[in-house]
Design a protein around this motif. Sequence first.
Motif, PDB file in Angstrom:
ATOM      1  N   GLU A   1       0.835  -1.197   0.000  1.00  0.00           N
ATOM      2  CA  GLU A   1       0.000   0.000   0.000  1.00  0.00           C
ATOM      3  C   GLU A   1       0.876   1.255   0.000  1.00  0.00           C
ATOM      4  O   GLU A   1       0.590   2.215  -0.722  1.00  0.00           O
ATOM      5  CB  GLU A   1      -0.943  -0.007   1.206  1.00  0.00           C
ATOM      6  N   ASN A   2       1.966   1.245   0.773  1.00  0.00           N
ATOM      7  CA  ASN A   2       2.880   2.398   0.780  1.00  0.00           C
ATOM      8  C   ASN A   2       3.478   2.626  -0.604  1.00  0.00           C
ATOM      9  O   ASN A   2       3.643   3.769  -1.037  1.00  0.00           O
ATOM     10  CB  ASN A   2       4.007   2.189   1.802  1.00  0.00           C
ATOM     11  N   ALA A   3       3.809   1.535  -1.299  1.00  0.00           N
ATOM     12  CA  ALA A   3       4.378   1.661  -2.643  1.00  0.00           C
ATOM     13  C   ALA A   3       3.342   2.250  -3.609  1.00  0.00           C
ATOM     14  O   ALA A   3       3.669   3.093  -4.451  1.00  0.00           O
ATOM     15  CB  ALA A   3       4.857   0.298  -3.143  1.00  0.00           C
ATOM     16  N   LYS A   4       2.076   1.830  -3.473  1.00  0.00           N
ATOM     17  CA  LYS A   4       1.019   2.378  -4.337  1.00  0.00           C
ATOM     18  C   LYS A   4       0.841   3.870  -4.072  1.00  0.00           C
ATOM     19  O   LYS A   4       0.678   4.663  -5.008  1.00  0.00           O
ATOM     20  CB  LYS A   4      -0.310   1.662  -4.078  1.00  0.00           C
TER      21      LYS A   4
ATOM     22  N   GLN B   1      -1.218   8.400 -16.594  1.00  0.00           N
ATOM     23  CA  GLN B   1      -2.189   7.514 -15.940  1.00  0.00           C
ATOM     24  C   GLN B   1      -1.911   6.055 -16.306  1.00  0.00           C
ATOM     25  O   GLN B   1      -1.950   5.173 -15.445  1.00  0.00           O
ATOM     26  CB  GLN B   1      -3.617   7.901 -16.336  1.00  0.00           C
ATOM     27  N   LYS B   2      -1.593   5.791 -17.584  1.00  0.00           N
ATOM     28  CA  LYS B   2      -1.298   4.424 -18.024  1.00  0.00           C
ATOM     29  C   LYS B   2      -0.062   3.899 -17.294  1.00  0.00           C
ATOM     30  O   LYS B   2      -0.041   2.759 -16.823  1.00  0.00           O
ATOM     31  CB  LYS B   2      -1.087   4.413 -19.537  1.00  0.00           C
ATOM     32  N   MET B   3       0.957   4.744 -17.169  1.00  0.00           N
ATOM     33  CA  MET B   3       2.183   4.361 -16.477  1.00  0.00           C
ATOM     34  C   MET B   3       1.870   4.041 -15.005  1.00  0.00           C
ATOM     35  O   MET B   3       2.380   3.066 -14.447  1.00  0.00           O
ATOM     36  CB  MET B   3       3.188   5.518 -16.562  1.00  0.00           C
ATOM     37  N   THR B   4       1.001   4.855 -14.393  1.00  0.00           N
ATOM     38  CA  THR B   4       0.615   4.630 -13.001  1.00  0.00           C
ATOM     39  C   THR B   4      -0.119   3.299 -12.865  1.00  0.00           C
ATOM     40  O   THR B   4       0.166   2.514 -11.955  1.00  0.00           O
ATOM     41  CB  THR B   4      -0.282   5.782 -12.494  1.00  0.00           C
ATOM     42  N   ASP B   5      -1.052   3.037 -13.770  1.00  0.00           N
ATOM     43  CA  ASP B   5      -1.808   1.770 -13.724  1.00  0.00           C
ATOM     44  C   ASP B   5      -0.877   0.569 -13.857  1.00  0.00           C
ATOM     45  O   ASP B   5      -1.030  -0.428 -13.140  1.00  0.00           O
ATOM     46  CB  ASP B   5      -2.873   1.736 -14.834  1.00  0.00           C
ATOM     47  N   GLU B   6       0.095   0.662 -14.766  1.00  0.00           N
ATOM     48  CA  GLU B   6       1.051  -0.438 -14.956  1.00  0.00           C
ATOM     49  C   GLU B   6       1.896  -0.647 -13.701  1.00  0.00           C
ATOM     50  O   GLU B   6       2.143  -1.776 -13.279  1.00  0.00           O
ATOM     51  CB  GLU B   6       1.962  -0.156 -16.157  1.00  0.00           C
ATOM     52  N   THR B   7       2.319   0.458 -13.087  1.00  0.00           N
ATOM     53  CA  THR B   7       3.136   0.367 -11.869  1.00  0.00           C
ATOM     54  C   THR B   7       2.336  -0.272 -10.744  1.00  0.00           C
ATOM     55  O   THR B   7       2.836  -1.160 -10.037  1.00  0.00           O
ATOM     56  CB  THR B   7       3.633   1.768 -11.448  1.00  0.00           C
TER      57      THR B   7
ATOM     58  N   ALA C   1      -0.207  -2.286 -11.025  1.00  0.00           N
ATOM     59  CA  ALA C   1      -0.392  -3.707 -11.358  1.00  0.00           C
ATOM     60  C   ALA C   1       0.875  -4.492 -11.003  1.00  0.00           C
ATOM     61  O   ALA C   1       0.801  -5.611 -10.474  1.00  0.00           O
ATOM     62  CB  ALA C   1      -0.731  -3.864 -12.841  1.00  0.00           C
ATOM     63  N   HIS C   2       2.033  -3.918 -11.272  1.00  0.00           N
ATOM     64  CA  HIS C   2       3.319  -4.545 -10.939  1.00  0.00           C
ATOM     65  C   HIS C   2       3.434  -4.722  -9.419  1.00  0.00           C
ATOM     66  O   HIS C   2       3.861  -5.775  -8.930  1.00  0.00           O
ATOM     67  CB  HIS C   2       4.458  -3.691 -11.486  1.00  0.00           C
ATOM     68  N   ILE C   3       3.043  -3.686  -8.675  1.00  0.00           N
ATOM     69  CA  ILE C   3       3.071  -3.745  -7.207  1.00  0.00           C
ATOM     70  C   ILE C   3       2.154  -4.859  -6.708  1.00  0.00           C
ATOM     71  O   ILE C   3       2.534  -5.664  -5.853  1.00  0.00           O
ATOM     72  CB  ILE C   3       2.672  -2.374  -6.596  1.00  0.00           C
TER      73      ILE C   3
END
Length: 185
Positions: free
Chosen positions: A122-125, A161-167, A169-171
């Motif tokens: 959650e902290n990473a998100k 926003q796309k980059m954030t969504d991908e990150t 999802a990776h998390i």
Amino acid sequence: MANFDLNELKRRMDGAVTALKHDLAGLRTGRASANLLDPIVVDAYGAQTPLNQVANVSVPEPRMLSVSVWDKTLVGKVERAIRDSNLGLNPITDGTTLRIPLPELNEQRRKELVKVASGYAENAKVAARHVRRDGMDTLKKLEKDGEIGQDESRQLSERVQKMTDETIAHIDGTFSDKEAEILQV
């Protein structure tokens, strides 16, 4: 558009993922690891100091950690920091050395570790969302100042926003892997 850099935002988001992986590496899954104590900070000399800057951590046995505190006046503070760390560890003080036996992981302890891992995720998100917000704020300011047009601003916002969504999802994927590893008996 000099002060908007997608690559810099990507680097900062990747940094959140890297920090998460480092934190999760510290969560033990059954074997002692010197990384286990990496997230612990000690109130030393009036500042919050990482444990590895006031002591040496070693693994003398598979189920035992040894912490050699360099300054004997900090032994009590190091012990307290380890006890208060939510890792479920009870150090045994022997002079300037703390021996930390690692308990067998039971079902309850596994669930507690999953909660700790979830907190790290959650902290990473949150960190990734802060990077997104910084990027979006920069774009709004550039558009307001007339340095970029509305269409360009919208396109760049969508990429952020796309980059954030991908990150994120990776998390989530990284957390799921660690959760499975912790719960595996």
